[in-house]
Design a protein around this motif. Structure first.
Motif, mmCIF file in Angstrom:
data_model
loop_
_atom_site.group_PDB
_atom_site.id
_atom_site.type_symbol
_atom_site.label_atom_id
_atom_site.label_comp_id
_atom_site.label_asym_id
_atom_site.label_seq_id
_atom_site.Cartn_x
_atom_site.Cartn_y
_atom_site.Cartn_z
ATOM 1 N N ASP A 40 0.838 -1.210 0.000
ATOM 2 C CA ASP A 40 0.000 0.000 0.000
ATOM 3 C C ASP A 40 0.875 1.263 0.000
ATOM 4 O O ASP A 40 0.572 2.245 -0.669
ATOM 5 C CB ASP A 40 -0.910 0.038 1.238
ATOM 6 C CG ASP A 40 -2.022 -1.006 1.177
ATOM 7 O OD1 ASP A 40 -2.248 -1.573 0.085
ATOM 8 O OD2 ASP A 40 -2.654 -1.259 2.224
ATOM 9 N N ALA A 41 1.977 1.220 0.775
ATOM 10 C CA ALA A 41 2.862 2.391 0.875
ATOM 11 C C ALA A 41 3.519 2.671 -0.482
ATOM 12 O O ALA A 41 3.716 3.827 -0.860
ATOM 13 C CB ALA A 41 3.922 2.149 1.948
ATOM 14 N N CYS A 42 3.838 1.618 -1.224
ATOM 15 C CA CYS A 42 4.426 1.805 -2.562
ATOM 16 C C CYS A 42 3.376 2.342 -3.537
ATOM 17 O O CYS A 42 3.668 3.211 -4.355
ATOM 18 C CB CYS A 42 5.010 0.492 -3.081
ATOM 19 S SG CYS A 42 6.485 -0.001 -2.145
ATOM 20 N N ILE A 82 6.142 5.186 0.525
ATOM 21 C CA ILE A 82 5.968 6.596 0.901
ATOM 22 C C ILE A 82 6.597 6.963 2.246
ATOM 23 O O ILE A 82 6.978 8.102 2.470
ATOM 24 C CB ILE A 82 4.464 6.976 0.864
ATOM 25 C CG1 ILE A 82 4.223 8.481 1.008
ATOM 26 C CG2 ILE A 82 3.681 6.268 1.953
ATOM 27 C CD1 ILE A 82 3.720 9.124 -0.244
ATOM 28 N N GLY A 83 6.727 5.982 3.147
ATOM 29 C CA GLY A 83 7.317 6.268 4.457
ATOM 30 C C GLY A 83 6.389 7.053 5.374
ATOM 31 O O GLY A 83 5.280 7.424 4.985
ATOM 32 N N MET A 84 6.854 7.276 6.602
ATOM 33 C CA MET A 84 6.035 8.020 7.571
ATOM 34 C C MET A 84 6.897 9.066 8.278
ATOM 35 O O MET A 84 8.078 8.830 8.522
ATOM 36 C CB MET A 84 5.457 7.066 8.626
ATOM 37 C CG MET A 84 4.329 6.190 8.120
ATOM 38 S SD MET A 84 3.751 5.004 9.361
ATOM 39 C CE MET A 84 4.880 3.653 9.094
ATOM 40 N N GLY A 123 -9.318 -7.974 11.784
ATOM 41 C CA GLY A 123 -8.043 -7.694 11.122
ATOM 42 C C GLY A 123 -7.208 -6.823 12.025
ATOM 43 O O GLY A 123 -7.676 -5.830 12.562
ATOM 44 N N ILE A 124 -5.963 -7.218 12.253
ATOM 45 C CA ILE A 124 -5.185 -6.474 13.236
ATOM 46 C C ILE A 124 -4.019 -5.751 12.601
ATOM 47 O O ILE A 124 -3.289 -5.031 13.267
ATOM 48 C CB ILE A 124 -4.712 -7.391 14.385
ATOM 49 C CG1 ILE A 124 -4.209 -8.706 13.828
ATOM 50 C CG2 ILE A 124 -5.808 -7.581 15.380
ATOM 51 C CD1 ILE A 124 -3.791 -9.680 14.886
ATOM 52 N N GLY A 125 -3.818 -5.917 11.297
ATOM 53 C CA GLY A 125 -2.833 -5.141 10.553
ATOM 54 C C GLY A 125 -1.461 -5.158 11.190
ATOM 55 O O GLY A 125 -0.960 -6.219 11.598
ATOM 56 N N PHE A 126 -0.894 -3.992 11.313
ATOM 57 C CA PHE A 126 0.467 -3.842 11.816
ATOM 58 C C PHE A 126 0.667 -4.534 13.167
ATOM 59 O O PHE A 126 1.703 -5.139 13.437
ATOM 60 C CB PHE A 126 0.785 -2.348 11.933
ATOM 61 C CG PHE A 126 2.073 -2.064 12.635
ATOM 62 C CD1 PHE A 126 3.285 -2.177 11.962
ATOM 63 C CD2 PHE A 126 2.086 -1.702 13.980
ATOM 64 C CE1 PHE A 126 4.486 -1.932 12.623
ATOM 65 C CE2 PHE A 126 3.282 -1.451 14.640
ATOM 66 C CZ PHE A 126 4.485 -1.568 13.966
ATOM 67 N N TYR A 127 -0.357 -4.455 14.027
ATOM 68 C CA TYR A 127 -0.191 -4.964 15.393
ATOM 69 C C TYR A 127 -0.003 -6.475 15.437
ATOM 70 O O TYR A 127 0.397 -7.021 16.455
ATOM 71 C CB TYR A 127 -1.372 -4.519 16.272
ATOM 72 C CG TYR A 127 -1.532 -3.008 16.263
ATOM 73 C CD1 TYR A 127 -0.592 -2.192 16.890
ATOM 74 C CD2 TYR A 127 -2.586 -2.394 15.593
ATOM 75 C CE1 TYR A 127 -0.704 -0.807 16.858
ATOM 76 C CE2 TYR A 127 -2.707 -1.011 15.554
ATOM 77 C CZ TYR A 127 -1.764 -0.223 16.188
ATOM 78 O OH TYR A 127 -1.868 1.137 16.151
ATOM 79 N N SER A 128 -0.280 -7.145 14.318
ATOM 80 C CA SER A 128 -0.070 -8.595 14.289
ATOM 81 C C SER A 128 1.403 -8.945 14.476
ATOM 82 O O SER A 128 1.741 -10.076 14.804
ATOM 83 C CB SER A 128 -0.606 -9.187 12.987
ATOM 84 O OG SER A 128 0.114 -8.650 11.903
ATOM 85 N N GLY A 170 11.273 5.240 2.725
ATOM 86 C CA GLY A 170 10.412 4.078 2.947
ATOM 87 C C GLY A 170 10.478 3.615 4.388
ATOM 88 O O GLY A 170 10.867 4.370 5.283
ATOM 89 N N THR A 171 10.073 2.376 4.597
ATOM 90 C CA THR A 171 9.884 1.882 5.954
ATOM 91 C C THR A 171 10.496 0.499 6.110
ATOM 92 O O THR A 171 10.306 -0.355 5.239
ATOM 93 C CB THR A 171 8.372 1.803 6.257
ATOM 94 O OG1 THR A 171 7.812 3.107 6.055
ATOM 95 C CG2 THR A 171 8.089 1.357 7.674
ATOM 96 N N ALA A 172 11.221 0.303 7.206
ATOM 97 C CA ALA A 172 11.739 -1.037 7.511
ATOM 98 C C ALA A 172 11.212 -1.443 8.880
ATOM 99 O O ALA A 172 11.425 -0.734 9.866
ATOM 100 C CB ALA A 172 13.261 -1.024 7.508
HETATM 101 P P1 ADP Z 1 -4.392 -0.699 7.974
HETATM 102 O O1 ADP Z 1 -3.300 -1.128 7.061
HETATM 103 O O2 ADP Z 1 -5.556 -1.620 8.029
HETATM 104 O O3 ADP Z 1 -4.764 0.739 7.814
HETATM 105 P P2 ADP Z 1 -2.385 -1.083 9.980
HETATM 106 O O4 ADP Z 1 -2.458 -1.162 11.470
HETATM 107 O O5 ADP Z 1 -1.766 -2.248 9.307
HETATM 108 O O6 ADP Z 1 -3.829 -0.805 9.466
HETATM 109 O O7 ADP Z 1 -1.560 0.209 9.596
HETATM 110 C C1 ADP Z 1 -1.953 1.450 10.060
HETATM 111 C C2 ADP Z 1 -1.440 2.534 9.159
HETATM 112 O O8 ADP Z 1 -0.013 2.683 9.305
HETATM 113 C C3 ADP Z 1 -1.631 2.309 7.678
HETATM 114 O O9 ADP Z 1 -2.914 2.679 7.266
HETATM 115 C C4 ADP Z 1 -0.539 3.202 7.081
HETATM 116 O O10 ADP Z 1 -0.992 4.541 7.017
HETATM 117 C C5 ADP Z 1 0.558 3.118 8.104
HETATM 118 N N1 ADP Z 1 1.577 2.141 7.703
HETATM 119 C C6 ADP Z 1 1.707 0.878 8.123
HETATM 120 N N2 ADP Z 1 2.768 0.283 7.536
HETATM 121 C C7 ADP Z 1 3.306 1.198 6.695
HETATM 122 C C8 ADP Z 1 4.419 1.199 5.788
HETATM 123 N N3 ADP Z 1 5.173 0.117 5.599
HETATM 124 N N4 ADP Z 1 4.672 2.339 5.114
HETATM 125 C C9 ADP Z 1 3.915 3.448 5.296
HETATM 126 N N5 ADP Z 1 2.857 3.510 6.117
HETATM 127 C C10 ADP Z 1 2.553 2.401 6.812
#
Ligand code: ADP
Length: 643
Positions: A40-42, A82-84, A123-128, A170-172
């Protein structure tokens, strides 16, 4: 390097607690979630680069890189997307932005099994990451900005953020694996997980520095996935599992798709769509913004997931992508809203989805019932919002009714209407069982007339908008003007007189006197008092006058302060009920003192009783209680105060 500490939002802490302490059956999904985020970030960077090409100039090949450091026991998922920046980190990795989260958290019970099943849908996304990691480090640098940031957390209540001077764009995300999670240090295992869950990701996912499949030291980079957009591949080459994984990615979902629709349209307007109907209702389905989440691509480049015109709100449960060949790539969101190509794609998508639903409905009613129970209430919004599709949507609608536990379609209803029945009867309210027991439908039930039991809030709106189906008008069973004398009782319906049975008792003598008395006593409180055709068991009920608003709708609008006062009701009385017969006789005789007292209390007691059954508030509960006590007292032998 100054480090700042932050607390997780309460919901996140709760979620992390469950994630960390549960034996999740399939921990490998963390990799899919993190790769999905990277992809998604790409996508977002590629879109931003359309107007700011300098963002990608130095590193244009977008990809996801996995690296394993066995001695350090870490696995890193990196992207050059895109990074954060600092604000993004606080916002995205400290909270849950999804609407409905708080309500979802309230459903958690503390029981691991139940909670995990619920989270599976959420769905727990990142927190998984915290399912397998005791610490997670995120090193990130937002495209176009000067410095990078490091986010770090052990998943217990807080996280820290620190500025780092320079990092790659980007993000690591680095996971410090917990004890016992060493399987994720095995390149073979990682390779298999990626191929199972992330093959469809349209970017290369490379494994860095790993030995090759045959065990040789490769030292370079091995691409693990097909790296082409799934939807451009021929349907015959896509397996059901690949569709399912793509759905998980695009819909941020964990369930199986109930329906998958993959279509390539060529001609004046060319596009590909890959759409899914979930099998589980998403938690935010009834969020007031009613937004859909279809992702719009233009020639394989992600543009937005916020193109309102692409899908009507009543299909907001559909997930997936649309990839257009015709739209310009650098189209703004505002321009998209009025773009005729978008309008044409939308009507194509709607048609395809409704056709797909119809096919499933025709093939297997039980299977369709599952869909209906999850999404029917949303689909019905289309009946009044999309008049062009009204007939199709009515055909697709299913209802509970007095005819049994199953669902009925309107065509089935009309086909089995009773002889002489000229309308589709329905009653709306909150709860199916209490609707089925409503006094207003007693007469209909007794004649074997089926009544639709409508319990979705949206039912109050579409029914008046539609008017009729196949020429049969919808008629509320709680309104005046329902006449039953033309309807022939069905065989077996208990109102059919048995052969040789006595004629039904003639109307109670004194009925006119009773009605006159009720009208006088209830002046101002009711619009009228009438003899009812619709009651068989209850003595009284309330109905709305034919031209007035449906009573349930009016109550709902009052709750939302949309109407100030209820319009007065009509009180209907059942002339063959024993209570009414006796009251009528007393009204005619008017002699005895006790009867007179009861007659004085009866009008308001009857009205309050009808209000209670209807679910309407009593304007004066104290008066109701005093009257009831008096009547009960008179019905009992006098007490002996000496005993
Ligand atoms: P979701 O992907 O369902 O929105 P996540 O908990 O997985 O929920 O991620 C939360 C948010 O963190 C994402 O919506 C995105 O904005 C940001 N994010 C997570 N991983 C990345 C990444 N690798 N690069 C940029 N932004 C990220």
């Amino acid at each position: 390097m100054a480090e700042e500490s932050f607390g997780f939002q309460a919901e996140v802490s709760k979620l992390l607690d469950i994630v960390a302490n549960s034996l999740y059956s399939n921990k490998a999904v963390f990799l899919r979630e993190l790769i999905s985020n990277s992809s998604d970030a790409c996508d977002r960077l590629r879109y931003a680069a359309l107007t700011q090409p300098e963002l990608v100039k130095e590193d244009p090949d977008l990809k996801v890189t996995l690296s394993i450091d066995a001695p350090a026991r870490t696995i890193t998922i990196a992207d050059n997307g895109i990074g954060m920046n600092r604000e993004d980190l606080v916002e995205n990795l400290g909270t849950i932005a999804r609407s409905g989260t708080a309500a979802f958290m309230d459903q958690l019970t503390g029981d691991k099994g139940t909670d995990m099943a619920l989270i599976g849908q959420f769905g727990i996304g990142f927190y998984s990451a915290f399912m397998v990691a005791e610490r997670v480090d995120v090193l990130t640098h937002k495209a176009g900005e000067q410095r990078g940031w490091r986010w770090r957390s052990c998943g217990k209540g807080e996280f820290t953020i620190a500025a780092v001077p320079q990092a790659a764009r980007g993000t690591a995300v680095t996971l410090h694996l917990r004890k016992g999670e060493d399987e994720f240090l095995d390149p073979g295992r990682i390779r298999r997980i990626v191929q199972t869950y992330s093959d469809h990701i349209p970017l290369p996912i490379v494994l860095k520095g790993a030995p090759g499949k045959d065990g040789e030291e490769q030292g370079g980079e091995e691409t693990l996935n097909a790296a082409s957009a799934l939807w451009v591949r021929p349907k015959s080459e896509i397996t059901p599992d690949q569709y399912k994984e793509f759905y998980h990615h695009v819909g941020h979902a964990f369930d199986d798709p109930w329906l998958t629709l993959h279509t390539k349209v060529e001609g004046v307007i060319a596009y590909t769509s890959l759409l899914f109907v979930p099998s589980v209702r998403p938690i935010d389905l009834f969020h007031p913004d009613r937004k859909h989440r279809i992702k719009l691509y233009v020639r394989r480049v992600f543009v937005t997931d916020d193109c309102e015109g692409l899908m009507p709100s009543y299909l907001r449960f559909v997930r997936g992508i649309v990839d257009s060949e015709d739209l310009p790539l650098n189209i703004s969101r505002e321009m998209l809203q009025h773009n005729p190509v978008v309008g044409k794609i939308r009507s194509g998508l709607v048609k395809r989805i409704l056709d797909g639903l119809k096919k499933r409905a025709d093939n297997d009613g039980e299977d369709y019932a599952k869909f209906w129970d999850s999404f029917g209430a949303v689909l019905k919004e289309g009946i009044y919002e999309d008049s062009a599709r009204r007939d199709e949507l009515l055909e697709l609608s299913r209802f509970r009714s007095t005819a049994g536990a199953g669902l009925v379609s309107l065509s089935e209803y009309v086909a089995r209407m009773a002889e002489g029945q000229d309308a589709i009867f329905h009653i709306t309210g909150e709860e199916r069982d209490s609707l089925a027991a409503s006094p207003q439908i007693e007469g209909l039930k007794a004649r074997g007339v089926e009544v639709l039991l409508l319990t979705d809030p949206v039912d109050d709106f579409w029914v008046p908008a539609v008017g009729d189906f196949q020429g049969k008008p919808f008629r509320s069973a709680t309104k005046g003007g329902v006449t039953l004398d033309k309807i022939k009782p069905r065989e077996g319906a208990h109102e059919e007189p048995e052969e040789g049975a006595a004629e039904p008792p003639a109307a109670a003598p004194g009925l006119d006197a009773l009605i006159a008395l009720l009208k006088e006593a209830l002046k101002g409180a009711v619009k009228d008092v009438r003899v009812s055709e619709r009651l068989t068991e209850s003595p009284v009920c309330l109905v709305a006058d034919e031209g007035d608003m449906d009573m349930h709708l009016e109550r709902m609008l009052m709750q939302h302060q949309r109407v100030a006062v209820c319009s007065p009701r009509i009180l209907e009385i059942n002339p063959s009920h024993e209570l009414i017969r006796r009251l009528a006789a007393a009204a005619a005789a008017k002699g005895e003192a006790a009867a007179c007292q009861t007659l004085a209390d009866a009008p308001h007691l009857l009205l309050d009783q009808a209000r209670i059954v209807e679910g309407e508030p009593l304007p004066d509960p104290g008066a109701f209680s005093r009257r009831l006590a008096r009547v009960m007292e008179r019905g009992l032998p006098e007490g002996d105060s000496n005993r």
